[in-house]
Motif scaffolding. Sequence first.
Motif, mmCIF file in Angstrom:
data_model
loop_
_atom_site.group_PDB
_atom_site.id
_atom_site.type_symbol
_atom_site.label_atom_id
_atom_site.label_comp_id
_atom_site.label_asym_id
_atom_site.label_seq_id
_atom_site.Cartn_x
_atom_site.Cartn_y
_atom_site.Cartn_z
ATOM 1 N N ASN A 223 0.836 -1.199 0.000
ATOM 2 C CA ASN A 223 0.000 0.000 0.000
ATOM 3 C C ASN A 223 0.873 1.252 0.000
ATOM 4 O O ASN A 223 1.537 1.558 0.995
ATOM 5 C CB ASN A 223 -0.909 0.004 1.233
ATOM 6 C CG ASN A 223 -1.942 1.114 1.200
ATOM 7 O OD1 ASN A 223 -1.904 1.980 0.337
ATOM 8 N ND2 ASN A 223 -2.862 1.087 2.147
ATOM 9 N N ASP A 248 -6.219 -0.371 5.234
ATOM 10 C CA ASP A 248 -6.260 -0.335 3.771
ATOM 11 C C ASP A 248 -7.634 0.121 3.273
ATOM 12 O O ASP A 248 -8.648 -0.494 3.578
ATOM 13 C CB ASP A 248 -5.946 -1.732 3.215
ATOM 14 C CG ASP A 248 -5.530 -1.689 1.756
ATOM 15 O OD1 ASP A 248 -5.859 -0.694 1.071
ATOM 16 O OD2 ASP A 248 -4.890 -2.651 1.296
ATOM 17 N N ARG A 255 -5.512 -2.281 -5.606
ATOM 18 C CA ARG A 255 -4.559 -3.230 -5.004
ATOM 19 C C ARG A 255 -3.838 -4.030 -6.088
ATOM 20 O O ARG A 255 -2.645 -4.315 -5.976
ATOM 21 C CB ARG A 255 -5.282 -4.167 -4.039
ATOM 22 C CG ARG A 255 -5.883 -3.479 -2.827
ATOM 23 C CD ARG A 255 -6.141 -4.473 -1.692
ATOM 24 N NE ARG A 255 -6.894 -5.633 -2.126
ATOM 25 C CZ ARG A 255 -8.221 -5.729 -2.085
ATOM 26 N NH1 ARG A 255 -8.946 -4.695 -1.665
ATOM 27 N NH2 ARG A 255 -8.831 -6.831 -2.476
#
Length: 475
Positions: A223, A248, A255
């Motif tokens: 991330n 997240d 992603r």
Amino acid sequence: MLHAVTRLRDRGHTDLSDSQTLELLRDIESATRILTSVSVATMVEASDRGIPDQVGVGTLKKLLVQTLRLSHIDAGARVAAARSLGSWHAVDGSTREPELACTAAALGAGEISTDHARGIAAVMKRIPRLTPHDEVRAAEEILADFARTGSPDDIPEVGRAILAHLDPDGRLTDDYDRQRRRGISIGRQRPDGMSPISGEITPTLRALLEPLIAKFARPGMCNPDDPDSPVSGARIGRDELSAAARRDRRSAAQRTHDAFLAILRPNTLGAEWGSHRGVPVSTILTMSVHDVETASGVATTATGGTVPISEALELAQVSQPYLLVFDHGGAALHLGRAKRLATHDQRLALIASVRGCSRPGCDAPASLCATHHVHEYAKGGRTDITNETLACDACHALIHEGEGGWKTVVMGQDSEFAGRTGWIAPPHIDPTATPMVNHRHHARELLAAALANIHRHRESRYQEWLHEHHPPPAA
């Protein structure tokens, strides 16, 4: 007709009971489906009359865009539906049967939706052109009949089973066709710096990519907005990853993008990729011994994809994937252990046999699932392969003793699916508490059910005809 719909809109629905509200929803959906069929017939009529040329737009698609103020994508989809579901006229003026006649009939009766029809059309386009005509018609009949009671989400699975039956060894659709269609295009970079990407990839490339994506695109991984997010493939602590996952906020597409970025970085390519849900990040291929003996069919990956047997065997020779071969009966390995965590081999066996989340209707592949004890470990359930199944995180959370909780059981020997995991829905979903198994990862089971349903319909019609034309003698 518009007046009737307007009156229905304006009357209000607060006076309806719950059951009447549900019935109204069903009626509206059926009417919408029938109107779609009427729309198809009207588009065919407009085209036959040459209205697009008369008004100066030239094509039916442009007529819809300008007259109905539709987007180009929507208009294109409607024209494509009209091409496959409409009764067009030949040069001699005769009316031709719709390209997808069974699907058109089901849509006209309000029994299937446009999503069903679109899914059927997508499958039919993949049937090799050298397939005999009677087999093509049979395939469409199976799909249309399945759609009457099945979900549009399951049509691709049934379609894959049909395609595998029609062309099990790739002689009609071979590697030449797949290689011809392969390609990845990166579009022109826009003023904001972003670039579109599209294309089609071969089964082999997908099988190699998916385990990496499952690892590096997992929530919490790679991330860029989180300085403490794990980014390498080395061993990562469960607590560290769980904390990163809670922070997240990215979408699945974001992603995946960040996973590609991490994989392509030099320090990641040279690193050990570690494990994902208990097994190394590697391609896991399963196939039956019959497929190996005949060198036909496809191998299944842990992420739900398929690879032609010939390519799967080549992968097994030149790389380090995990290859599991099942016997003719498809029996899973019997591996027992007293510890709570499933062994590496048990995890591989579950991937090969269960293939994905076992809750009915869930399509999460094995790579996104955890090992679940059917009978709880805390209540004496053993960590044996016969007491283990796969469940994705979302479905796993549904299993609890409280209100609205699901339960899991091992289907008994008297069941058609003995040994499989049955899920019992809470009373508000299924008051009968009947255990149900998930067929979504087993396309051949869906196909078998569709064929059995068609057989029952034909037998019923035959018995009706027999009774009408040859009534039993009077007593």
